[in-house]
Design a protein around this motif. Structure first.
Motif, PDB file in Angstrom:
ATOM      1  N   GLY A  31     -35.229  -0.296 -42.926  1.00 57.52           N
ATOM      2  CA  GLY A  31     -33.783  -0.324 -42.755  1.00 57.52           C
ATOM      3  C   GLY A  31     -33.163   0.519 -43.853  1.00 57.52           C
ATOM      4  N   THR A  32     -31.845   0.472 -43.914  1.00 64.04           N
ATOM      5  CA  THR A  32     -31.186   1.274 -44.943  1.00 64.04           C
ATOM      6  C   THR A  32     -31.369   0.689 -46.338  1.00 64.04           C
ATOM      7  OG1 THR A  32     -29.624   2.456 -43.564  1.00 64.04           O
ATOM      8  CG2 THR A  32     -28.871   1.916 -45.774  1.00 64.04           C
ATOM      9  N   SER A  33     -31.583  -0.605 -46.454  1.00 61.74           N
ATOM     10  CA  SER A  33     -31.835  -1.159 -47.786  1.00 61.74           C
ATOM     11  C   SER A  33     -33.044  -0.464 -48.407  1.00 61.74           C
ATOM     12  CB  SER A  33     -32.094  -2.661 -47.704  1.00 61.74           C
ATOM     13  OG  SER A  33     -30.962  -3.326 -47.185  1.00 61.74           O
ATOM     14  N   HIS A  76     -22.084  -0.996 -49.749  1.00 57.21           N
ATOM     15  CA  HIS A  76     -22.923  -2.106 -49.300  1.00 57.21           C
ATOM     16  C   HIS A  76     -23.722  -2.689 -50.474  1.00 57.21           C
ATOM     17  CE1 HIS A  76     -26.209  -4.125 -47.088  1.00 57.21           C
ATOM     18  NE2 HIS A  76     -25.323  -4.209 -46.103  1.00 57.21           N
ATOM     19  N   CYS A 132     -26.668  -3.331 -50.749  1.00 55.45           N
ATOM     20  CA  CYS A 132     -28.003  -2.759 -50.949  1.00 55.45           C
ATOM     21  C   CYS A 132     -27.980  -1.679 -52.038  1.00 55.45           C
ATOM     22  CB  CYS A 132     -28.579  -2.203 -49.649  1.00 55.45           C
ATOM     23  SG  CYS A 132     -27.869  -0.658 -49.085  1.00 55.45           S
ATOM     24  N   ASP A 189     -24.406   6.694 -47.672  1.00 55.39           N
ATOM     25  CA  ASP A 189     -24.833   5.530 -46.909  1.00 55.39           C
ATOM     26  C   ASP A 189     -24.238   5.629 -45.506  1.00 55.39           C
ATOM     27  OD1 ASP A 189     -25.315   3.137 -45.682  1.00 55.39           O
ATOM     28  OD2 ASP A 189     -24.621   1.876 -47.343  1.00 55.39           O
ATOM     29  N   ALA A 197     -25.709   4.024 -42.893  1.00 50.21           N
ATOM     30  CA  ALA A 197     -26.446   2.992 -42.152  1.00 50.21           C
ATOM     31  C   ALA A 197     -25.763   2.662 -40.840  1.00 50.21           C
ATOM     32  CB  ALA A 197     -26.569   1.731 -42.997  1.00 50.21           C
ATOM     33  N   TYR A 198     -24.509   2.268 -40.981  1.00 52.36           N
ATOM     34  CA  TYR A 198     -23.765   1.914 -39.781  1.00 52.36           C
ATOM     35  C   TYR A 198     -23.145   3.156 -39.145  1.00 52.36           C
ATOM     36  CZ  TYR A 198     -19.156   1.355 -37.735  1.00 52.36           C
ATOM     37  OH  TYR A 198     -18.052   1.537 -36.969  1.00 52.36           O
ATOM     38  N   ASP A 218     -29.340   4.048 -40.042  1.00 54.78           N
ATOM     39  CA  ASP A 218     -30.062   2.973 -39.372  1.00 54.78           C
ATOM     40  C   ASP A 218     -30.105   3.174 -37.856  1.00 54.78           C
ATOM     41  OD1 ASP A 218     -31.111   1.228 -41.251  1.00 54.78           O
ATOM     42  OD2 ASP A 218     -29.317  -0.024 -41.356  1.00 54.78           O
ATOM     43  N   HIS A 260     -31.552   1.299 -36.075  1.00 54.50           N
ATOM     44  CA  HIS A 260     -31.486  -0.064 -35.509  1.00 54.50           C
ATOM     45  C   HIS A 260     -30.060  -0.626 -35.484  1.00 54.50           C
ATOM     46  CE1 HIS A 260     -32.734  -2.154 -39.628  1.00 54.50           C
ATOM     47  NE2 HIS A 260     -31.458  -1.884 -39.617  1.00 54.50           N
ATOM     48  N   LYS A 261     -29.084   0.209 -35.788  1.00 52.11           N
ATOM     49  CA  LYS A 261     -27.705  -0.254 -35.611  1.00 52.11           C
ATOM     50  C   LYS A 261     -27.075   0.432 -34.396  1.00 52.11           C
ATOM     51  CE  LYS A 261     -27.000  -2.134 -40.157  1.00 52.11           C
ATOM     52  NZ  LYS A 261     -26.625  -1.834 -41.543  1.00 52.11           N
TER      53      LYS A 261
HETATM   54  C1  LIG Z   1     -26.553  -2.547 -42.596  1.00 53.48           C
HETATM   55  C2  LIG Z   1     -26.054  -1.714 -43.703  1.00 53.48           C
HETATM   56  C3  LIG Z   1     -26.833  -1.482 -44.840  1.00 53.48           C
HETATM   57  C4  LIG Z   1     -28.180  -2.140 -45.046  1.00 53.48           C
HETATM   58  O1  LIG Z   1     -29.077  -1.697 -44.110  1.00 53.48           O
HETATM   59  P1  LIG Z   1     -30.287  -2.615 -43.574  1.00 53.48           P
HETATM   60  O2  LIG Z   1     -30.785  -1.851 -42.406  1.00 53.48           O
HETATM   61  O3  LIG Z   1     -29.679  -3.934 -43.208  1.00 53.48           O
HETATM   62  O4  LIG Z   1     -31.270  -2.732 -44.660  1.00 53.48           O
HETATM   63  C5  LIG Z   1     -26.329  -0.639 -45.798  1.00 53.48           C
HETATM   64  N1  LIG Z   1     -25.127  -0.057 -45.660  1.00 53.48           N
HETATM   65  C6  LIG Z   1     -24.339  -0.265 -44.585  1.00 53.48           C
HETATM   66  C7  LIG Z   1     -23.018   0.416 -44.492  1.00 53.48           C
HETATM   67  C8  LIG Z   1     -24.781  -1.100 -43.566  1.00 53.48           C
HETATM   68  O5  LIG Z   1     -24.011  -1.310 -42.491  1.00 53.48           O
END
Ligand SMILES: *Cc1c(COP(=O)(O)O)cnc(C)c1O
Length: 504
Positions: free
Chosen positions: A141-143, A185, A187, A267, A269-270, A296, A298-299
């Protein structure tokens, strides 16, 4: 396949396919989420270690009866919680095939390894990020992607300061300082802490009223740290914050990072995939100038969990940080790029690329872009519906596909509003018709609805707001006078506040 014969397996596999198809079919007609009944919960929690095995068919029955009736809720078109999407059907199918092959995608000359190289490149092409060969890796994941990218940034900074960090550790270096906003985030801070940098060396940079990084404040903070003898090395910008979906102004941030020699990490991720919607693509200008981008699949893409991705401009920074090839892993045939396990933390690595490949191959770039654009358009529509209702308040502009709002009946004071809005997400969730989560934004309790599911319709948005209003009415009911009922008394806001917060 221990005791199952090939025929047993085939029969069970067909039954599994039916079970999964029935589950997905029935999902939209079910409650989005419900608390588990205590017996069902206990059956899982207290499940005894089986002394003897059971046939595959019996296991399937148990999955059907004990597990599948109690989903998290993502997958439902009225699930608006956190950033958890419905699984892409092609990704679900690919997961089974990948498990059947069960390789370790650490490296070597097998399909999964080459497919991962391709889908990482697809990621870069989708969001318009440069992609030198070896410039990325799939992660959990992004973490995890953030840990990889920030570790590479840290090692580069140390190297430029004349220190081999892998050998010497951080001792002997001035404090390495990174910059991010309060909207970033968790993370990011986790990674900074884990990398031994210390969270006090992660500066919180001010934002503008819409939650975007304030570049003047960033410039001032960097200058101040330099003057104090510290070593600024990293800026983390957001391509869609988790709270409100805000996108930072990448061009001026990238200019500053170039001038100051700072590693720019984005970042995404989303929100990085939002760039695929022509209506908002302009907000992402400059994202491609980053040194690293975490995102991600997976999002917003709906690739079944887990799948994140780290993209880097200079692959050798990642490889130089993680490569460690013990003699038992030597592979003369690995080629110039070596193994994926030289670019990250995982040695044995799952076959994530097949579900990414299937998800993208099924929709194509055009289908994915249309899905993304549909979500952002629905989010803007939800923003309009919120603004049109005097009992609701929109708390941030709808930039991507997250709508930040709160319940705000006329005349209520801020303490009461915070108390109600803090309770509201769980109250909506318990009703089972829609699922929304909450957060604190600029000191206020709010609800945030995240739209990731292209099966969601405008009717679902209307249903969400109906549920929010009804749940809020339930929460505050006891304090309103019953019309025409003499003797009904209106308790004060303070009473309600004490009731929902437990304050006395
Ligand atoms: C979900 C998210 C993360 C963390 O990613 P994971 O896939 O849950 O590890 C980091 N930054 C943002 C903006 C996110 O939405």
């Amino acid at each position: 396949m221990s005791d199952a014969t090939a025929d047993d397996f085939r029969t069970a596999a067909r039954a599994t396919a039916d079970l999964v198809a029935d589950y997905l079919d029935a999902l939209p007609g079910r409650p989005v989420w419900q608390p588990m009944d205590p017996a069902g919960r206990a059956a899982l929690l207290d499940a005894p270690l089986p002394a003897r095995g059971r046939p595959l068919g019996a296991l399937l029955e148990e999955i059907e009866n004990r597990v599948m009736p109690a989903p998290m809720g993502n997958g439902h078109p009225r699930f608006f919680g956190w950033v958890n999407s419905a699984p892409a059907p092609a990704g679900v199918l690919a997961t089974l095939a990948a498990a059947a092959m069960n390789p370790s995608s650490a490296g070597g000359d097998h399909a999964d390894v080459h497919l991962e190289r391709a889908v990482v490149r697809w990621m870069a092409e989708l969001v318009g990020f440069p992609h030198p060969p070896g410039g990325g890796i799939l992660t959990s994941g992004t973490s995890m992607a953030t840990i990889l990218c920030l570790a590479a940034a840290r090692n580069r900074a140390a190297r430029l300061a004349g220190c081999d960090l892998r050998e010497q550790g951080l001792a002997g270096l001035p404090p390495l300082v990174g910059y991010a906003t309060a909207e970033s985030h968790s993370c990011v801070r986790k990674a900074v802490e884990l990398l031994g940098l210390g969270s006090r060396n992660l500066r919180t940079v001010a934002t503008d009223p819409d939650g975007r990084l304030d570049v003047a404040a960033l410039r001032a903070a960097v200058a101040e740290d330099r003057a104090a003898g510290r070593l600024p090395f990293l800026v983390v910008a957001s391509a869609g914050t988790v709270g409100t979906g805000a996108v930072d102004p990448f061009e001026p941030i990238a200019d500053l990072c170039a001038a100051e020699g700072l590693w720019l990490h984005v970042d995404g991720a989303y929100g990085a995939f939002g760039v695929l919607d022509p209506a908002i693509a302009h907000r992402y200008a400059g994202m491609a100038r980053a040194d690293s981008l975490a995102l991600d699949p997976h999002k917003w893409l709906g690739v079944p969990v887990d799948c994140g991705c780290a993209l880097v401009r200079h692959p050798e920074e990642l490889r130089g940080t993680f490569s460690l090839v013990p003699s038992y892993l030597r592979d003369e045939a690995a080629g110039e790029l070596g193994w994926f396990s030289e670019y990250g933390m995982e040695q044995t690595r799952p076959f994530r690329s097949l579900k990414v490949w299937a998800t993208i191959a099924h929709r194509g770039r055009a289908g994915i872009s249309a899905d993304i654009a549909r979500c952002t358009a629905l989010a803007r529509r939800l923003g309009e519906l919120v603004e049109a209702d005097p009992r609701l308040e929109l708390l941030a502009p709808v930039e991507t596909s997250i709508v930040a709002f709160r319940y705000r009946p006329a005349g209520a004071d801020e303490r009461l509003l915070d108390a109600v809005n803090r309770e509201l997400p769980a109250a909506v969730q318990r009703r089972g018709r829609a699922f929304v989560t909450g957060a604190v934004h600029r000191g206020r309790e709010m609800l945030r609805a995240c739209l990731l599911n292209s099966a969601t319709t405008e009717a679902d948005l209307v249903a969400l707001l109906d549920e929010v209003r009804s749940a809020a009415a339930d929460l505050t009911d006891h304090q309103l006078p019953a019309p025409g009922r003499p003797g009904a008394t209106r308790t004060s806001d303070g009473d309600f506040y004490r009731q929902v917060t437990g304050d006395s």
